[in-house]
Write a protein that holds these residues in place. Structure first.
Motif, PDB file in Angstrom:
ATOM      1  N   PRO A  70     -11.255  -3.758  -3.311  1.00 23.10           N
ATOM      2  CA  PRO A  70     -11.014  -3.089  -2.023  1.00 23.10           C
ATOM      3  C   PRO A  70     -11.357  -4.037  -0.863  1.00 23.10           C
ATOM      4  N   HIS A  88     -13.527   3.327  -3.704  1.00 22.97           N
ATOM      5  CA  HIS A  88     -12.955   2.446  -2.672  1.00 22.97           C
ATOM      6  C   HIS A  88     -14.018   1.837  -1.755  1.00 22.97           C
ATOM      7  N   ASP A 147      -1.926  -1.021  -3.842  1.00 26.72           N
ATOM      8  CA  ASP A 147      -3.344  -0.668  -3.814  1.00 26.72           C
ATOM      9  C   ASP A 147      -3.510   0.781  -3.355  1.00 26.72           C
ATOM     10  N   ASP A 148      -4.559   1.416  -3.821  1.00 24.19           N
ATOM     11  CA  ASP A 148      -5.048   2.737  -3.371  1.00 24.19           C
ATOM     12  C   ASP A 148      -4.462   3.938  -4.111  1.00 24.19           C
ATOM     13  N   HIS A 179      -9.199   0.251  -8.815  1.00 27.43           N
ATOM     14  CA  HIS A 179      -9.479  -0.207  -7.436  1.00 27.43           C
ATOM     15  C   HIS A 179     -10.847   0.363  -7.043  1.00 27.43           C
ATOM     16  N   HIS A 201       0.855  -1.183   0.000  1.00 29.93           N
ATOM     17  CA  HIS A 201       0.000   0.000   0.000  1.00 29.93           C
ATOM     18  C   HIS A 201       0.899   1.243   0.000  1.00 29.93           C
TER      19      HIS A 201
HETATM   20 ZN   LIG Z   1      -7.603  -0.390  -0.980  1.00 36.86          ZN
END
Ligand SMILES: [Zn+2]
Length: 250
Positions: free
Chosen positions: A183, A147, A89-90, A143, A32
């Protein structure tokens, strides 16, 4: 030596040999944030990340994209030795500011799953950074739009999250968005079907393990990399544990 003991030892050696023997299955790492962040489950420090990239390089791993992985299943792309996919991710800004230069230093590249509604907000990538990452060999994936966990919303909303995020990203970076990350790792058979129908080739989960052509493309397994408490050994152990899972067909 007692015959039974000799047989037992041989059996153990055979089992261990089988367990340790390399597979053609591919690990997908899940990161992340990279930097000094409070949430240790979702971050590694810059020096830990550098140590891990250095380990991969020195141990003959070659970073590939999910597109490369999927193209290898159809014979379109030949994979290098010890392929590995590095994902984030994110879409945090530190992926661009901190992780990208380190990866470039060690000849690695990544797949970043971004959330269009977060782009340009505090701590997240800007559109310009997303475009620059893509130019510098980063694969961009979706993603969702906002979210949200796929199990928290109905099928219509799932379809909208999948399709709108794909379209928004494609409009901005002018490249086909082929992959998705769920997510919170939440997915269902219905969500998988929707991703297929909206034009994704595959999707990453939070399930542990490795991947080969028999892995469900909409339930790709990953190796989560939180902040290690035991240094590089922990990272190596995570890679090895995924290998064992894969050997045992878990
Ligand atoms: Zn995420």
């Amino acid at each position: 030596m007692n015959k039974f003991l000799a047989c037992g030892i041989l059996f153990m050696v055979a089992i261990l040999g089988w367990l340790f023997w390399p597979t053609n299955a591919v690990p997908i790492l899940a990161y992340h944030q990279v930097g000094e962040v409070d949430e240790e489950i979702y971050s590694v420090t810059a020096s830990q990340f550098e140590e891990q990239m250095k380990y991969l390089k020195e141990n003959g791993y070659h970073a590939i994209s999910l597109e490369d992985l999927f193209n290898s299943y159809t014979g379109k792309t030949a994979l290098p030795e010890k392929p590995i996919v590095i994902t984030f991710d994110d879409g945090y800004e530190d992926n661009y500011l901190t992780a990208l230069p380190i990866m470039e230093q060690y000849g690695m590249s990544a797949t970043v799953f971004v959330v269009p509604s977060l782009i340009g907000t505090t701590d997240y990538l800007s559109w310009q950074q997303v475009a620059d990452m893509q130019k510098r060999h980063t694969e961009i994936g979706s993603h969702t739009m906002s979210h949200v966990g796929m199990n928290e919303i109905n099928a219509t909303e799932q379809r909208r999250e999948a399709a709108e995020s794909k379209a928004a990203l494609e409009r901005q970076i002018r490249t086909s968005i082929q992959f998705f990350a769920y997510p919170y790792g939440q997915f269902s058979a219905g969500a998988q079907q929707i991703l297929k129908e909206t034009g994704y080739r595959g999707a990453c989960t939070g399930l542990a393990g490795l991947n080969n052509e028999n892995t469900d493309p909409y339930a790709l397994k990953r190796i989560n990399v939180p902040q290690p408490k035991y240094g590089l050994w922990e990272f190596r152990l995570r890679l090895f544990r995924a290998h064992i899972y894969s050997k045992l067909g878990l």
